[in-house]
Design a protein around this motif. Structure first.
Motif, short mmCIF file in Angstrom:
data_model
loop_
_atom_site.label_atom_id
_atom_site.label_comp_id
_atom_site.label_asym_id
_atom_site.label_seq_id
_atom_site.Cartn_x
_atom_site.Cartn_y
_atom_site.Cartn_z
N SER A 76 0.80 -1.24 0.00
CA SER A 76 0.00 0.00 0.00
C SER A 76 0.83 1.28 0.00
CB SER A 76 -0.95 -0.01 1.20
OG SER A 76 -0.20 -0.09 2.39
N VAL A 78 2.17 4.24 -2.15
CA VAL A 78 2.00 4.88 -3.45
C VAL A 78 3.35 5.03 -4.16
CG1 VAL A 78 1.38 7.07 -4.54
CG2 VAL A 78 -0.12 6.07 -2.80
N SER A 116 -9.22 2.06 -1.59
CA SER A 116 -8.50 3.29 -1.21
C SER A 116 -9.00 4.50 -1.97
CB SER A 116 -7.02 3.07 -1.53
OG SER A 116 -6.32 4.28 -1.49
N ALA A 118 -7.11 6.28 -3.32
CA ALA A 118 -6.19 6.36 -4.46
C ALA A 118 -6.85 5.96 -5.78
CB ALA A 118 -4.97 5.48 -4.21
N HIS A 188 3.78 7.40 6.61
CA HIS A 188 2.60 8.23 6.87
C HIS A 188 2.89 9.37 7.84
CE1 HIS A 188 0.59 4.47 5.37
NE2 HIS A 188 0.16 5.40 4.56
N ARG A 192 4.94 9.33 11.54
CA ARG A 192 6.30 9.90 11.38
C ARG A 192 6.53 11.05 12.35
NH1 ARG A 192 9.80 8.57 7.70
NH2 ARG A 192 10.81 10.62 7.62
N VAL A 204 10.90 15.41 10.32
CA VAL A 204 9.89 15.13 9.29
C VAL A 204 9.92 16.26 8.27
CG1 VAL A 204 7.42 14.83 8.82
CG2 VAL A 204 8.42 13.86 10.90
N GLU A 205 9.93 15.85 7.01
CA GLU A 205 9.92 16.84 5.94
C GLU A 205 8.48 17.11 5.54
OE1 GLU A 205 12.64 15.63 2.89
OE2 GLU A 205 11.75 17.02 1.44
N PHE A 207 6.14 17.85 2.75
CA PHE A 207 6.30 17.69 1.31
C PHE A 207 5.56 18.79 0.54
CE2 PHE A 207 6.77 12.93 2.33
CZ PHE A 207 8.16 13.03 2.40
N CYS A 218 -0.68 20.22 1.79
CA CYS A 218 -1.78 19.33 1.36
C CYS A 218 -2.82 19.12 2.46
CB CYS A 218 -1.23 17.97 0.97
SG CYS A 218 -0.29 17.97 -0.53
N ARG A 220 -5.81 16.66 3.96
CA ARG A 220 -6.24 15.26 3.96
C ARG A 220 -7.37 15.04 4.97
NH1 ARG A 220 -3.88 15.41 0.09
NH2 ARG A 220 -2.17 14.16 -0.74
N VAL A 259 -1.21 19.71 6.30
CA VAL A 259 -0.05 19.11 6.96
C VAL A 259 0.38 20.00 8.14
CG1 VAL A 259 2.37 18.44 6.65
CG2 VAL A 259 0.71 17.95 4.84
#
Ligand code: UFG
Length: 330
Positions: A76, A78, A116, A118, A188, A192, A204-205, A207, A218, A220, A259
């Motif tokens: 799972s 991506v 999902s 996705a 995830h 993280r 943690v970056e 993104f 982003c 979610r 985020v």
């Protein structure tokens, strides 16, 4: 009631298994333990092996008690699916089809499939409804969608009922703190962030902060793993009452968090600072993913018990704090 859970020793699977056990059921788990953990399913019967192997499936299916199959076993990630589509076609689609062919000979009561968000690809409308165009942007989503379609054709021809559940962002853990998320390679956001607080990873970056959203990061739709688990139970009840039916449902809370908002909430809930840095966009991330779960609310009377992001993070934190290194053994 006889229930087989493929991938039942994984993150979401183990929460479903625990819920079934609490209901007095004795689910049988099929898991190859490539990602799953023996310790996540207590004393439950575990058949270690490949869910598409007729011998393995045959062992799990008792002649006198047709089972439900909750099909969770899958890869799972991506990003990995873009690098290695072959693995995803093999494990998520080819093996699932092989399993389906075996099952059509058996008198199974129905299949509950772990699908999902996705499958949708880049959203054209928000919130996303089940009839939103399906145009996956990666092999992971493509294989989930392909198997969903196979389920519908098999249903029409062989009368195998199914419910496909399209999860948005699963997170959180059982509030009792005994089971939770533990991936070998954690990608995830919420785990993280917690792992960074615990010093298990450096930082943690984020993104990308140049998305067309209110703070540039982003958005979610995070859904508690216990609420996902409950939906699988409702799906089985539905299939019991409606043999041979086919349904597809989204599963999200319908509320989005960026985020940066998730990072702030993690700081608030844990009372700790999180080492983060702003980085570049990750390939394949849509700016916003937000579900309409109106259909499952209406048809299955599903209702989230843990809709708040604070509760989702609180329960995940409880698990991670008590098990900073995850499960002890595979
Ligand atoms: N993110 C970061 N840093 C990280 C990890 C994630 O900024 O270290 C961001 C991502 O870019 C994304 C958000 O946090 O915007 C959530 O990312 P996750 O990796 O936690 O989850 P995804 O949204 O990528 O994944 C979810 C499901 C998948 C599904 C996918 C569809 O977990 O199963 O949505 O896009 F395929």
């Amino acid at each position: 009631m006889s229930v087989i859970v493929t991938g039942g020793a994984g993150y979401i699977g183990s929460h479903i298994v625990k819920r079934l056990v609490e209901m007095g059921e004795a689910p049988i788990v099929i898991d190859d333990l490539s990602e799953g953990h023996r310790d996540s399913i207590g004393e439950c019967r575990l058949i270690i092996g490949d869910f598409s192997d007729p011998e393995v499936l045959g062992k799990a299916i008792a002649d006198d008690d047709p089972p439900f199959i909750i099909h969770m076993a899958a890869n799972s990630l991506v990003g990995e699916s873009i690098v290695n589509p072959s693995k995803y076609y093999e494990n998520n689609l080819i093996k699932s089809l092989r399993m389906l062919d075996f099952l059509r000979e058996e008198k199974v009561k129905g299949i509950v499939f772990s699908s999902s968000a996705a499958v949708y690809g880049e959203p054209k409308e928000i919130p996303i409804k089940e009839n939103h165009p399906q145009d996956p942007t990666n092999p992971y989503g493509e294989t989930k969608l392909s198997f969903e379609r196979a389920l519908e054709w098999y249903r029409r021809s062989y009368s195998i009922g199914y419910v496909s559940l399209r999860y948005f962002n699963a997170a959180g853990a059982d509030p009792d703190g005994t089971i939770g998320e533990n991936h070998a390679d954690e990608t995830h956001l919420i785990p993280r962030l917690l792992l960074a607080i615990l010093g298990r990873i450096e930082s943690v970056e984020v993104f990308g902060d140049d998305y067309p959203t209110y703070d540039g990061t982003c958005i979610r739709d995070y859904i508690h793993v216990m609420d996902l688990a409950e939906a699988h139970i409702l799906a089985m009840v539905f299939l019991e009452r409606n043999r041979g039916a086919g349904r597809i449902f989204n599963l999200g809370n319908g509320e989005g968090f960026s985020v940066l908002e998730v990072i702030e909430m993690v700081k608030r809930v844990t009372g700790r600072d999180v080492p983060v840095k702003i980085g570049k966009r990750r390939q394949g991330d849509p700016a916003v993913l937000l579900a309409s779960s109106a259909k499952i609310v209406e048809e299955l009377r599903w209702k989230a018990r843990f809709p708040s992001l604070a509760d989702i993070i609180e329960t995940a934190w409880k698990w991670h704090r008590a098990h900073p290194e995850g499960y002890k053994k595979k």
